[in-house]
Enzyme design. Sequence first.
Site, PDB file in Angstrom:
ATOM      1  N   GLY A 210      32.843  57.748  42.045  1.00  0.00           N
ATOM      2  CA  GLY A 210      34.126  57.938  41.376  1.00  0.00           C
ATOM      3  C   GLY A 210      35.028  58.986  42.004  1.00  0.00           C
ATOM      4  N   SER A 211      34.951  59.156  43.328  1.00  0.00           N
ATOM      5  CA  SER A 211      35.848  60.152  43.944  1.00  0.00           C
ATOM      6  C   SER A 211      37.307  59.707  43.819  1.00  0.00           C
ATOM      7  CB  SER A 211      35.465  60.420  45.403  1.00  0.00           C
ATOM      8  OG  SER A 211      35.761  59.323  46.227  1.00  0.00           O
ATOM      9  N   ASN A 212      37.553  58.411  43.902  1.00  0.00           N
ATOM     10  CA  ASN A 212      38.934  57.931  43.689  1.00  0.00           C
ATOM     11  C   ASN A 212      39.351  58.112  42.228  1.00  0.00           C
ATOM     12  OD1 ASN A 212      40.248  56.566  46.170  1.00  0.00           O
ATOM     13  ND2 ASN A 212      38.114  55.886  46.240  1.00  0.00           N
TER      14      ASN A 212
ATOM     15  N   LEU B 153      32.732  41.285  39.753  1.00  0.00           N
ATOM     16  CA  LEU B 153      33.923  40.422  39.696  1.00  0.00           C
ATOM     17  C   LEU B 153      34.538  40.524  38.288  1.00  0.00           C
ATOM     18  CD1 LEU B 153      35.072  38.498  41.840  1.00  0.00           C
ATOM     19  CD2 LEU B 153      33.821  36.648  40.727  1.00  0.00           C
ATOM     20  N   ILE B 154      35.867  40.526  38.222  1.00  0.00           N
ATOM     21  CA  ILE B 154      36.533  40.618  36.914  1.00  0.00           C
ATOM     22  C   ILE B 154      36.593  39.227  36.281  1.00  0.00           C
ATOM     23  CG2 ILE B 154      38.684  41.236  35.745  1.00  0.00           C
ATOM     24  CD1 ILE B 154      37.193  43.634  36.911  1.00  0.00           C
TER      25      ILE B 154
ATOM     26  N   ASN C 189      43.049  46.964  42.587  1.00  0.00           N
ATOM     27  CA  ASN C 189      41.810  47.401  43.232  1.00  0.00           C
ATOM     28  C   ASN C 189      42.136  48.107  44.548  1.00  0.00           C
ATOM     29  OD1 ASN C 189      38.950  47.527  43.766  1.00  0.00           O
ATOM     30  ND2 ASN C 189      39.212  45.820  45.194  1.00  0.00           N
TER      31      ASN C 189
ATOM     32  N   HIS D 138      40.312  48.667  48.406  1.00  0.00           N
ATOM     33  CA  HIS D 138      39.237  48.171  49.263  1.00  0.00           C
ATOM     34  C   HIS D 138      39.253  48.963  50.569  1.00  0.00           C
ATOM     35  CE1 HIS D 138      36.327  45.223  50.619  1.00  0.00           C
ATOM     36  NE2 HIS D 138      36.925  45.274  51.793  1.00  0.00           N
TER      37      HIS D 138
END
Length: 192
Positions: free
Chosen positions: A13-15, A88-89, A103, A105
């Site tokens: 979770g750094s972002n 996947l959502i 998202n 990537h």
Amino acid sequence: MKKRIAIFASGSGSNAQKLMEHFKRSNEIEISLVLTNNAEAYVLQRADNFEIPSHIFDKHEFYKTDVITDLLKNLDIDFIVLAGFLWLIPKNLIEAYPGRIVNIHPAILPKFGGKGMFGDHVHNAVMLAGESEGGITIHYVDENYDEGEYIYQAKYKIDKSDNLEMIKFKGQQLEHQHYPRIIEAVVKKIKK
Ligand code: GAR
């Protein structure tokens, strides 16, 4: 009324952290909830540190019920940010938030995208391919992995001497630099 973002993350979770820092003092936008499929994910600790509520869910809940969509709607969430979220959502969630799920990537899509391409797998593939540049893609999310419309891409140079850690570091630096500001610009444009 502030616009309310939910972050989905599966790992460190750094972002997510950068987003929490970025919006902490915003008058317009807040991170209201962190969701994860992984009870061990460090992102839960980060959410705690910012006093942001979190929710852990399992596959059944996510794919076979409306629990998550209902939770988001009940909490008046306006926008969803994926930050290292590996599942996947499902369709019901995409339909509940059309054009409101984004998202990040760690590659210049469409290269190095698709199922199984996440985190270090991507960096490894970039290195093995002998690429002279790497990059990031911020994009809308649809029902396929890494296929929604692109919002922003940025590149970094790969030197011949760069190892996996170096490539990962350069990619992360770019992600941390751009994700919060791009999310802010996109969320500012949506209606509450
Ligand atoms: C990030 O590099 C993100 O781009 C990647 O996972 C990492 C999560 O790091 N996402 C994907 O690969 C999605 N296919 P973080 O947990 O430290 O933010």
